[in-house]
Design an enzyme around this catalytic site. Structure first.
Site, PDB file in Angstrom:
ATOM      1  N   GLY A  93      -8.128  -4.485   1.992  1.00  0.00           N
ATOM      2  CA  GLY A  93      -8.362  -5.200   3.245  1.00  0.00           C
ATOM      3  C   GLY A  93      -9.808  -5.084   3.684  1.00  0.00           C
ATOM      4  N   ASP A 314      -4.885   5.767   9.752  1.00  0.00           N
ATOM      5  CA  ASP A 314      -4.460   5.918   8.353  1.00  0.00           C
ATOM      6  C   ASP A 314      -3.758   7.252   8.096  1.00  0.00           C
ATOM      7  OD1 ASP A 314      -5.521   3.439   7.791  1.00  0.00           O
ATOM      8  OD2 ASP A 314      -7.410   4.220   7.017  1.00  0.00           O
ATOM      9  N   ARG A 387      -1.042   5.568   0.672  1.00  0.00           N
ATOM     10  CA  ARG A 387      -0.864   6.645   1.660  1.00  0.00           C
ATOM     11  C   ARG A 387       0.612   7.037   1.799  1.00  0.00           C
ATOM     12  NH1 ARG A 387      -6.097   7.215   2.774  1.00  0.00           N
ATOM     13  NH2 ARG A 387      -7.298   5.358   3.266  1.00  0.00           N
TER      14      ARG A 387
HETATM   15  C1  S3P Z   1     -11.051   0.479   7.642  1.00  0.00           C
HETATM   16  C2  S3P Z   1     -10.534   0.240   8.890  1.00  0.00           C
HETATM   17  C3  S3P Z   1      -9.122   0.444   9.237  1.00  0.00           C
HETATM   18  C4  S3P Z   1      -8.419   1.333   8.216  1.00  0.00           C
HETATM   19  C5  S3P Z   1      -8.734   0.937   6.804  1.00  0.00           C
HETATM   20  C6  S3P Z   1     -10.226   1.020   6.555  1.00  0.00           C
HETATM   21  C7  S3P Z   1     -12.476   0.205   7.402  1.00  0.00           C
HETATM   22  O1  S3P Z   1      -8.473  -0.806   9.257  1.00  0.00           O
HETATM   23  O2  S3P Z   1      -7.024   1.309   8.426  1.00  0.00           O
HETATM   24  O3  S3P Z   1      -8.057   1.784   5.904  1.00  0.00           O
HETATM   25  O4  S3P Z   1     -13.015   0.639   6.364  1.00  0.00           O
HETATM   26  O5  S3P Z   1     -13.102  -0.443   8.241  1.00  0.00           O
HETATM   27  P1  S3P Z   1      -8.504  -1.765  10.556  1.00  0.00           P
HETATM   28  O6  S3P Z   1      -9.886  -2.142  10.826  1.00  0.00           O
HETATM   29  O7  S3P Z   1      -7.673  -2.962  10.201  1.00  0.00           O
HETATM   30  O8  S3P Z   1      -7.889  -0.933  11.650  1.00  0.00           O
END
Ligand code: S3P
Length: 429
Positions: A93, A314, A387
């Protein structure tokens, strides 16, 4: 893969590099001018997806193990992805959302895609603000998810109020803001991790934070630099929990990032009565690190809600497992974001913890765990969520019988050597 009770955990672990910071080091190094040298880069599948995306856009990146050298080409040096014009973000993501902010401003078109999990994760949260800036982004299947077609445009600065506290959303907008015609502001309901802001400063960008608002000025150029990636507190969290839960344990976690926008798990461990000591504190490039000494402790329940949630989002799966071992009730609320992670982590945690005999109830935005019931082994479907797999490997260490984890190899996403390190601590290398 099978796991069972251990007598105790003892020894030290060199925690691998932070995933969020490793991603950003490749991205910002690629759009900076000159060489960026990265020490302790995380060789997890997610960060390698980011690396491959920028290599496909013409950036020379030397991967020498934990040391990576990026030969950046400046803000306007990226090329259309070689061959098919497609960038594969895998399971990541962070790769998808942050790259979208950069691609929105390039003078070429790209299709951004990834695995079946990525194709279910919400992208409207970045499409909406980036479109306000003038970006042309379409969800090819009309689902609001990847694959996305991004056609680069001239962008204009905006002032955006984000409905979610998400560093991925904030960072996508800030990266687009580097290319915009005027200042860009992103206000969040609570402060999310600030690695983008800290690292962009190291690369020479003009970015600042006012309460929960990040403000960035358009940049003429970024400049390559030397970076040292701290150990990932999200990876350390599994050993923190294991050390607190398994009787007789004492573990030293080396070189862990303790940035205050990420340290919620430490605050919760302390609140639950955990014996956790920070040693050897240092700060480099705005990011603080410590060695963390954790000793088995009797735990009690707590309430986890509000502004702390983004600082431990996380870690909530493993915190939920820890709450099962605590006396009394733990309530997790304001954490609906868990539903849109690599899996629906509320549903998956409740299902799997229940299968192990825990007393846990799913709620709209979290869960309620009544601790103190002994856990027993079960067959756990990780849903290929790294996780979740690591959480249940830890829960199994203080449960009766055998726990079988399906899809256990998905730890490769953020911690390829996790099982080796865990076994070593139990004296079972
Ligand atoms: C992350 C932000 C978080 C986190 C992801 C990594 C990042 O997600 O859960 O594992 O590297 O910016 P969200 O921005 O969707 O909360």
């Amino acid at each position: 893969m099978e796991f069972q009770r251990v007598t105790r955990l003892q020894g030290q672990v060199m925690i691998p590099g932070d995933k969020s910071i490793s991603h950003r080091s490749i991205m910002f190094g690629s759009i900076a001018k000159g060489i960026t040298e990265i020490d302790n880069f995380l060789q997890g599948a997610d960060c390698l997806s980011t690396m491959a995306c920028f290599q496909k856009m013409g950036i020379d990146i030397e991967n020498k193990g934990s040391r990576v050298v990026v030969h950046g080409k400046g803000l306007h040096g990226l090329e259309a992805p070689f061959g098919d014009g497609v960038l594969d973000c895998g399971n990541s993501g962070t790769t998808t959302r942050l790259i979208a902010g950069i691609l929105a401003a390039q003078d070429f078109s790209v299709t951004l895609t990834g695995d079946s999990s990525i194709q279910k994760r919400p992208m409207k949260r970045i499409i909406a603000p980036l479109s306000q800036m003038g970006a042309h982004i379409t969800s090819i299947n009309g689902t609001g998810c990847a694959p996305l077609l991004i056609r680069g445009q001239k962008l204009s600065g905006i002032s955006y109020e984000s409905p979610v506290a998400s560093a991925q959303v904030k960072s996508a907008i800030l990266l687009a803001g580097l290319y915009a015609d005027k200042e860009t502001r992103v206000k969040e309901p609570a402060l999310s991790r600030n690695h983008t802001e800290l690292m962009l400063q190291a690369f020479g960008a003009d970015v600042r934070t006012e309460d929960t608002t990040a403000v960035i000025q358009p940049a003429r150029e970024l400049f390559g630099c030397k970076l040292s990636v701290p150990g990932d507190i999200s990876s350390a969290a599994f050993f923190l929990a294991a050390g607190l839960m398994v009787p007789g344990s004492e573990i030293l976690l080396k070189n862990v990032g303790i940035n205050p926008t990420r340290d919620g798990v430490l605050r919760v461990c302390e609140e639950m009565g955990g014996n956790v000591t920070l040693l050897n504190l240092k700060t480099e490039g705005g990011e603080s690190t410590a060695d963390i000494l954790v000793r088995h402790s009797p735990l009690h329940g707590t309430v986890i809600e509000g502004a702390i949630i983004p600082a431990l989002i996380d870690e909530l799966p493993v915190i939920a497992a820890m709450a099962c071992m605590a006396e009394g009730t733990t309530i997790i609320r304001d954490a609906a974001e868990l539903k849109v992670k690599e899996s629906n982590r509320i549903e998956v945690m409740v299902k799997n913890l229940s299968a192990m005999g825990a007393d846990v109830t799913e709620t709209e935005d979290g869960m309620i765990i009544r601790g103190g019931r002994p856990l027993h082994g079960a067959v756990i479907d990780s849903r290929l969520d790294h996780r979740i797999a690591m959480t249940f490997a830890v829960a199994a260490l203080c449960s009766d019988g055998i726990t079988e984890i399906k899809g256990a190899e998905c730890v490769n996403i953020s911690y390829p050597e996790f099982y080796r390190d865990l076994k070593r601590l139990s004296g079972n290398a």
